[in-house]
Write an enzyme that holds these catalytic residues in place. Sequence first.
Site, PDB file in Angstrom:
ATOM      1  N   LYS A 171      63.736  60.005  57.967  1.00 11.30           N
ATOM      2  CA  LYS A 171      63.676  59.015  56.905  1.00 11.30           C
ATOM      3  C   LYS A 171      62.269  58.946  56.281  1.00 11.30           C
ATOM      4  CE  LYS A 171      68.028  57.947  56.806  1.00 11.30           C
ATOM      5  NZ  LYS A 171      68.756  58.020  58.006  1.00 11.30           N
TER       6      LYS A 171
HETATM    7  C1  PLP Z   1      70.174  57.683  58.614  1.00 10.02           C
HETATM    8  C2  PLP Z   1      71.245  56.755  58.160  1.00 10.02           C
HETATM    9  C3  PLP Z   1      71.774  55.764  58.997  1.00 10.02           C
HETATM   10  C4  PLP Z   1      71.473  55.692  60.466  1.00 10.02           C
HETATM   11  O1  PLP Z   1      70.156  55.535  60.760  1.00 10.02           O
HETATM   12  P1  PLP Z   1      69.684  55.744  62.288  1.00 10.02           P
HETATM   13  O2  PLP Z   1      68.343  55.103  62.280  1.00 10.02           O
HETATM   14  O3  PLP Z   1      69.648  57.215  62.500  1.00 10.02           O
HETATM   15  O4  PLP Z   1      70.642  55.068  63.176  1.00 10.02           O
HETATM   16  C5  PLP Z   1      72.675  54.872  58.474  1.00 10.02           C
HETATM   17  N1  PLP Z   1      73.070  54.956  57.197  1.00 10.02           N
HETATM   18  C6  PLP Z   1      72.620  55.901  56.356  1.00 10.02           C
HETATM   19  C7  PLP Z   1      73.106  55.920  54.949  1.00 10.02           C
HETATM   20  C8  PLP Z   1      71.706  56.849  56.821  1.00 10.02           C
HETATM   21  O5  PLP Z   1      71.279  57.825  56.016  1.00 10.02           O
END
Ligand code: PLP
Length: 397
Positions: free
Chosen positions: A205
Amino acid sequence: MSGSAATDRAASRQSSGTQDKIPVFQPYLGEEVQRAVQDALGAGWLGMGRLTRDFEIGIARFLSLPADRHLVATNSCTEALHLAAVIAGLGPGDEVICPSFTYVAGHQAMSMTGAEVVFCDVEQDTLGIDPASVAELVGPRTRAIMAVHYAGLPPRGLDAVYDLATQSGLRVIEDAAHAFGSRLPNDGMVGSGGDLTCFSFGPVKVITSLEGGAVITPREEDVQTLHELRLIGVDSDTDARYNNSRTWEYDVVRQGYRCHLGTIPAAIGLAQLALVDEFIANRRGYCRHYDAALADLPQVRTFHADWSNVSPFIYVIRVPSGDDRARLQQHLAELGIATGIHFQGAHEFSYYKTCRRGPLDVTERVSAEVLTLPLHSYMTESSLDRVVGGVRSFFGS
Ligand SMILES: *Cc1c(COP(=O)(O)O)cnc(C)c1O
């Protein structure tokens, strides 16, 4: 932050030759991050601790959260969404309306409560939730709506979703995993208003704490509940842990989960947070570069986004014709350029294919068209040129 430190960071990301592979994602793990890990390890406290609290305060400050919005860090966005669903009162017998076109972490977080996921469509410009599609699905068992900020873009229909939720007495859960630092039109940052909002600090992210997330609630009384849910139902250990300590007298007051954020992830998150403005500015620049360099290709659609309000997590193009997407993906792979697909519709997964749903025409069309090109916080001109050149050469231009 000095300009030369920024240049050094860019240089440390510089690819050394044209044969290097270009990944879709490349988290920044430079000197600041390494040092933060070393320092945190040296302090000898690994569990949830002072740095977890500092990270929560730092995020709240970055988002300029008003005093009536409260933030709790978790070990992932999936768990942040899960806790948001619990706070929204979701459970067996309830329905939550979600776009099919999002990452299945969101659907899993909702269905974890025992609630049923109901699939709505997205609208075609921002690929965000389509309020008209939601309106048709609201029924007597509907309790919440989950909206997603796809690729960091504010969903065009978000205000209409909130209006609908107010009329029908529903909670709104915003999955803002892609939108840390994005702004709403004429408004503050995503998370600074609205109902329950969740962020991800997962490995790829915009900022990462290796694994991590946060949930924001507009109700002060939820904070204690979230602390209990986060720490296996324990009522009174959070403040002690925020001081790198423990309480040995406590009660267990509810079913909780184990989803607190540890010290080392928080240390990494804090080091990343210190660089986030630079990350976002760079990513906006790369998105604009891609937009301009692909604008004349009739076979490719871009988002025509005004990136100035967006914290771009992914750069997505749409390839509308036939099997061109698969062949373009293959062509780029042969050039050492990795791509991704965000997303395939969740209504097609075995586990979710019997869920109630409305017409999913846009979801079905765009999930066959979207292709994610590499986007990192530090990219060189030569890697951007390679990606653009790879796409253009596929279409013979
Ligand atoms: C990455 C992501 C998640 C989950 O995030 P984590 O921190 O990996 O649990 C949820 N929703 C979307 C749209 C994502 O891209």
